[in-house]
Motif scaffolding. Structure first.
Motif, PDB file in Angstrom:
ATOM      1  N   PHE A 211      -8.963 -38.413 -26.332  1.00 16.71           N
ATOM      2  CA  PHE A 211      -9.857 -37.886 -25.265  1.00 16.71           C
ATOM      3  C   PHE A 211     -10.915 -39.060 -25.222  1.00 16.71           C
ATOM      4  CE2 PHE A 211     -12.434 -36.943 -29.122  1.00 16.71           C
ATOM      5  CZ  PHE A 211     -13.722 -37.210 -28.757  1.00 16.71           C
ATOM      6  N   SER A 212     -11.441 -38.901 -24.009  1.00 18.81           N
ATOM      7  CA  SER A 212     -12.510 -39.964 -23.745  1.00 18.81           C
ATOM      8  C   SER A 212     -13.609 -39.344 -23.072  1.00 18.81           C
ATOM      9  CB  SER A 212     -11.920 -40.460 -22.210  1.00 18.81           C
ATOM     10  OG  SER A 212     -10.665 -41.303 -22.321  1.00 18.81           O
ATOM     11  N   VAL A 213     -14.863 -39.861 -23.404  1.00 17.02           N
ATOM     12  CA  VAL A 213     -16.037 -39.529 -22.934  1.00 17.02           C
ATOM     13  C   VAL A 213     -16.215 -40.095 -21.588  1.00 17.02           C
ATOM     14  CG1 VAL A 213     -18.594 -39.443 -23.221  1.00 17.02           C
ATOM     15  CG2 VAL A 213     -17.040 -39.368 -25.146  1.00 17.02           C
ATOM     16  N   LEU A 214     -16.108 -39.152 -20.438  1.00 15.39           N
ATOM     17  CA  LEU A 214     -15.927 -39.697 -19.111  1.00 15.39           C
ATOM     18  C   LEU A 214     -17.587 -39.702 -18.179  1.00 15.39           C
ATOM     19  CD1 LEU A 214     -13.067 -37.743 -17.971  1.00 15.39           C
ATOM     20  CD2 LEU A 214     -13.206 -40.317 -18.515  1.00 15.39           C
ATOM     21  N   ALA A 215     -18.287 -38.692 -18.841  1.00 15.62           N
ATOM     22  CA  ALA A 215     -19.448 -38.523 -18.114  1.00 15.62           C
ATOM     23  C   ALA A 215     -20.483 -37.593 -18.935  1.00 15.62           C
ATOM     24  CB  ALA A 215     -19.608 -38.136 -16.809  1.00 15.62           C
ATOM     25  N   THR A 216     -21.894 -37.797 -19.017  1.00 16.90           N
ATOM     26  CA  THR A 216     -22.704 -37.167 -19.717  1.00 16.90           C
ATOM     27  C   THR A 216     -24.006 -37.099 -19.104  1.00 16.90           C
ATOM     28  OG1 THR A 216     -23.625 -39.274 -20.786  1.00 16.90           O
ATOM     29  CG2 THR A 216     -21.954 -38.170 -22.129  1.00 16.90           C
ATOM     30  N   ILE A 217     -24.727 -35.590 -19.333  1.00 14.78           N
ATOM     31  CA  ILE A 217     -26.139 -35.865 -18.897  1.00 14.78           C
ATOM     32  C   ILE A 217     -26.705 -35.564 -20.525  1.00 14.78           C
ATOM     33  CG2 ILE A 217     -27.640 -33.810 -18.019  1.00 14.78           C
ATOM     34  CD1 ILE A 217     -25.381 -32.724 -16.371  1.00 14.78           C
ATOM     35  N   ASP A 218     -27.487 -36.739 -20.556  1.00 10.77           N
ATOM     36  CA  ASP A 218     -27.959 -37.010 -21.949  1.00 10.77           C
ATOM     37  C   ASP A 218     -29.041 -35.929 -22.285  1.00 10.77           C
ATOM     38  OD1 ASP A 218     -26.383 -39.255 -22.433  1.00 10.77           O
ATOM     39  OD2 ASP A 218     -27.688 -40.579 -21.362  1.00 10.77           O
ATOM     40  N   PRO A 219     -29.171 -35.550 -23.648  1.00  7.93           N
ATOM     41  CA  PRO A 219     -30.063 -34.529 -24.100  1.00  7.93           C
ATOM     42  C   PRO A 219     -31.492 -34.793 -23.636  1.00  7.93           C
ATOM     43  CG  PRO A 219     -28.663 -35.409 -25.874  1.00  7.93           C
ATOM     44  CD  PRO A 219     -28.458 -36.239 -24.743  1.00  7.93           C
ATOM     45  N   ALA A 220     -32.186 -33.879 -22.874  1.00  3.82           N
ATOM     46  CA  ALA A 220     -33.393 -34.144 -22.544  1.00  3.82           C
ATOM     47  C   ALA A 220     -34.052 -32.725 -22.166  1.00  3.82           C
ATOM     48  CB  ALA A 220     -33.453 -34.894 -21.373  1.00  3.82           C
ATOM     49  N   SER A 221     -35.399 -32.808 -21.987  1.00  4.03           N
ATOM     50  CA  SER A 221     -35.909 -31.786 -21.399  1.00  4.03           C
ATOM     51  C   SER A 221     -35.928 -31.656 -19.960  1.00  4.03           C
ATOM     52  CB  SER A 221     -37.593 -31.666 -21.870  1.00  4.03           C
ATOM     53  OG  SER A 221     -38.265 -30.449 -21.279  1.00  4.03           O
ATOM     54  N   GLN A 222     -35.015 -30.931 -19.375  1.00  6.80           N
ATOM     55  CA  GLN A 222     -34.608 -30.859 -17.974  1.00  6.80           C
ATOM     56  C   GLN A 222     -35.661 -29.906 -17.180  1.00  6.80           C
ATOM     57  OE1 GLN A 222     -30.542 -30.244 -16.965  1.00  6.80           O
ATOM     58  NE2 GLN A 222     -30.926 -29.612 -14.917  1.00  6.80           N
ATOM     59  N   ALA A 223     -36.204 -30.698 -16.173  1.00 10.54           N
ATOM     60  CA  ALA A 223     -37.314 -30.095 -15.350  1.00 10.54           C
ATOM     61  C   ALA A 223     -36.348 -28.748 -14.375  1.00 10.54           C
ATOM     62  CB  ALA A 223     -37.759 -30.784 -14.409  1.00 10.54           C
ATOM     63  N   VAL A 224     -37.053 -28.078 -13.740  1.00  8.50           N
ATOM     64  CA  VAL A 224     -36.392 -26.887 -12.827  1.00  8.50           C
ATOM     65  C   VAL A 224     -35.580 -27.621 -11.925  1.00  8.50           C
ATOM     66  CG1 VAL A 224     -36.694 -25.137 -11.444  1.00  8.50           C
ATOM     67  CG2 VAL A 224     -38.107 -25.014 -13.656  1.00  8.50           C
ATOM     68  N   GLY A 225     -34.295 -27.518 -11.655  1.00  4.44           N
ATOM     69  CA  GLY A 225     -33.510 -27.973 -10.782  1.00  4.44           C
ATOM     70  C   GLY A 225     -32.362 -28.447 -11.193  1.00  4.44           C
TER      71      GLY A 225
ATOM     72  N   VAL B  50     -25.648 -29.275 -13.779  1.00  9.39           N
ATOM     73  CA  VAL B  50     -26.231 -28.197 -14.546  1.00  9.39           C
ATOM     74  C   VAL B  50     -27.557 -27.963 -14.119  1.00  9.39           C
ATOM     75  CG1 VAL B  50     -27.416 -27.955 -16.838  1.00  9.39           C
ATOM     76  CG2 VAL B  50     -25.259 -29.020 -16.711  1.00  9.39           C
ATOM     77  N   THR B  51     -28.010 -26.704 -13.599  1.00  7.25           N
ATOM     78  CA  THR B  51     -29.151 -26.151 -13.067  1.00  7.25           C
ATOM     79  C   THR B  51     -30.081 -25.420 -13.904  1.00  7.25           C
ATOM     80  OG1 THR B  51     -28.071 -25.955 -11.126  1.00  7.25           O
ATOM     81  CG2 THR B  51     -30.012 -25.026 -11.163  1.00  7.25           C
ATOM     82  N   VAL B  52     -31.217 -25.809 -14.102  1.00  3.20           N
ATOM     83  CA  VAL B  52     -32.378 -25.062 -14.860  1.00  3.20           C
ATOM     84  C   VAL B  52     -33.081 -24.228 -13.793  1.00  3.20           C
ATOM     85  CG1 VAL B  52     -34.208 -25.212 -16.495  1.00  3.20           C
ATOM     86  CG2 VAL B  52     -32.249 -26.530 -16.660  1.00  3.20           C
ATOM     87  N   GLY B  53     -33.336 -23.060 -14.150  1.00  7.30           N
ATOM     88  CA  GLY B  53     -34.188 -22.256 -13.371  1.00  7.30           C
ATOM     89  C   GLY B  53     -35.490 -21.731 -14.042  1.00  7.30           C
ATOM     90  N   VAL B  54     -36.684 -21.497 -13.388  1.00  5.08           N
ATOM     91  CA  VAL B  54     -37.757 -21.051 -13.950  1.00  5.08           C
ATOM     92  C   VAL B  54     -38.711 -21.900 -14.969  1.00  5.08           C
ATOM     93  CG1 VAL B  54     -38.895 -18.998 -15.160  1.00  5.08           C
ATOM     94  CG2 VAL B  54     -36.882 -18.640 -13.851  1.00  5.08           C
ATOM     95  N   ALA B  55     -38.203 -22.487 -15.934  1.00  2.00           N
ATOM     96  CA  ALA B  55     -39.063 -23.172 -16.759  1.00  2.00           C
ATOM     97  C   ALA B  55     -38.082 -24.535 -17.172  1.00  2.00           C
ATOM     98  CB  ALA B  55     -39.490 -22.384 -17.900  1.00  2.00           C
ATOM     99  N   ALA B  56     -38.903 -25.531 -17.625  1.00  2.00           N
ATOM    100  CA  ALA B  56     -37.973 -26.544 -18.160  1.00  2.00           C
ATOM    101  C   ALA B  56     -37.463 -26.386 -19.584  1.00  2.00           C
ATOM    102  CB  ALA B  56     -38.942 -27.783 -18.524  1.00  2.00           C
ATOM    103  N   SER B  57     -36.186 -26.897 -19.758  1.00  2.00           N
ATOM    104  CA  SER B  57     -35.442 -26.631 -20.858  1.00  2.00           C
ATOM    105  C   SER B  57     -34.569 -27.789 -21.524  1.00  2.00           C
ATOM    106  CB  SER B  57     -34.387 -25.508 -20.786  1.00  2.00           C
ATOM    107  OG  SER B  57     -35.020 -24.239 -19.919  1.00  2.00           O
ATOM    108  N   LEU B  58     -34.451 -27.672 -22.814  1.00  2.00           N
ATOM    109  CA  LEU B  58     -33.599 -28.656 -23.319  1.00  2.00           C
ATOM    110  C   LEU B  58     -32.058 -28.495 -23.078  1.00  2.00           C
ATOM    111  CD1 LEU B  58     -35.345 -28.883 -26.866  1.00  2.00           C
ATOM    112  CD2 LEU B  58     -35.602 -30.309 -24.895  1.00  2.00           C
ATOM    113  N   THR B  59     -31.311 -29.301 -22.370  1.00  2.00           N
ATOM    114  CA  THR B  59     -30.041 -29.359 -22.160  1.00  2.00           C
ATOM    115  C   THR B  59     -29.290 -30.621 -22.298  1.00  2.00           C
ATOM    116  OG1 THR B  59     -30.387 -30.111 -19.989  1.00  2.00           O
ATOM    117  CG2 THR B  59     -30.381 -27.724 -20.320  1.00  2.00           C
TER     118      THR B  59
END
Length: 149
Positions: A11-25, A114-123
């Motif tokens: 397998f290959s790691v092709l793309a990432t959304i790195d661990p973070a507190s993602q704001a709404v959006g 990846v979409t976060v709604g309402v409140a910032a969250s760790l993703t």
């Protein structure tokens, strides 16, 4: 199937959304060519979701690496994770085969949103290429892969 192959060759790691507190959006990976692997796998991870937060994820398709004609891939979205329904510290997987794309109309690229709604969250999220068509999988890893042991 390949008992002598290392996991990193399959397998290959092709793309990432790195661990973070993602704001709404919405946060998306870049566009990835779907033709270099027999399968793709999106792994979505929730950490602590904010109070009342929601988390959605989906795969989209496009005709080229700049996103021409971008549209959702039917049936390639997770069921929403919510803070109220114990959606924190969970994982979700989305499987994709290149033939799931609208190849008749020239669609050959995918991205994960990846979409976060309402409140910032760790993703965090990754798109993995599984069973490479031409070379060992680790030859296609994105540049951010720092080590292979």
């Amino acid at each position: 199937m390949f008992p002598n192959a290392k996991g990193s060759e399959l397998f290959s790691v092709l793309a990432t959304i790195d661990p973070a507190s993602q704001a709404v959006g919405t946060t998306s990976t870049g566009w990835i060519s779907a033709g270099n692997h027999h399968n793709l796998l999106a792994l979505i991870q929730s950490g602590a979701l904010g109070t009342g937060a929601t988390l959605d994820a989906k795969l989209e398709q496009a005709q080229d690496a700049s996103g021409t004609g971008a549209k959702d891939l039917t049936g390639k979205a997770i069921t929403q994770l919510t803070q109220a329904a114990s959606g924190s510290a969970r994982q979700a997987l989305i499987n994709l085969r290149p033939e799931d794309l609208d190849v008749t109309n020239g669609y050959a690229f995918v991205r994960l949103s990846v979409t976060v709604g309402v409140a910032a969250s760790l993703t965090a999220a990754q798109v993995l290429g599984v069973n490479p068509r031409f070379a060992p999988g680790d030859a296609s890893n994105q540049a951010a892969v720092a080590q292979l042991v």
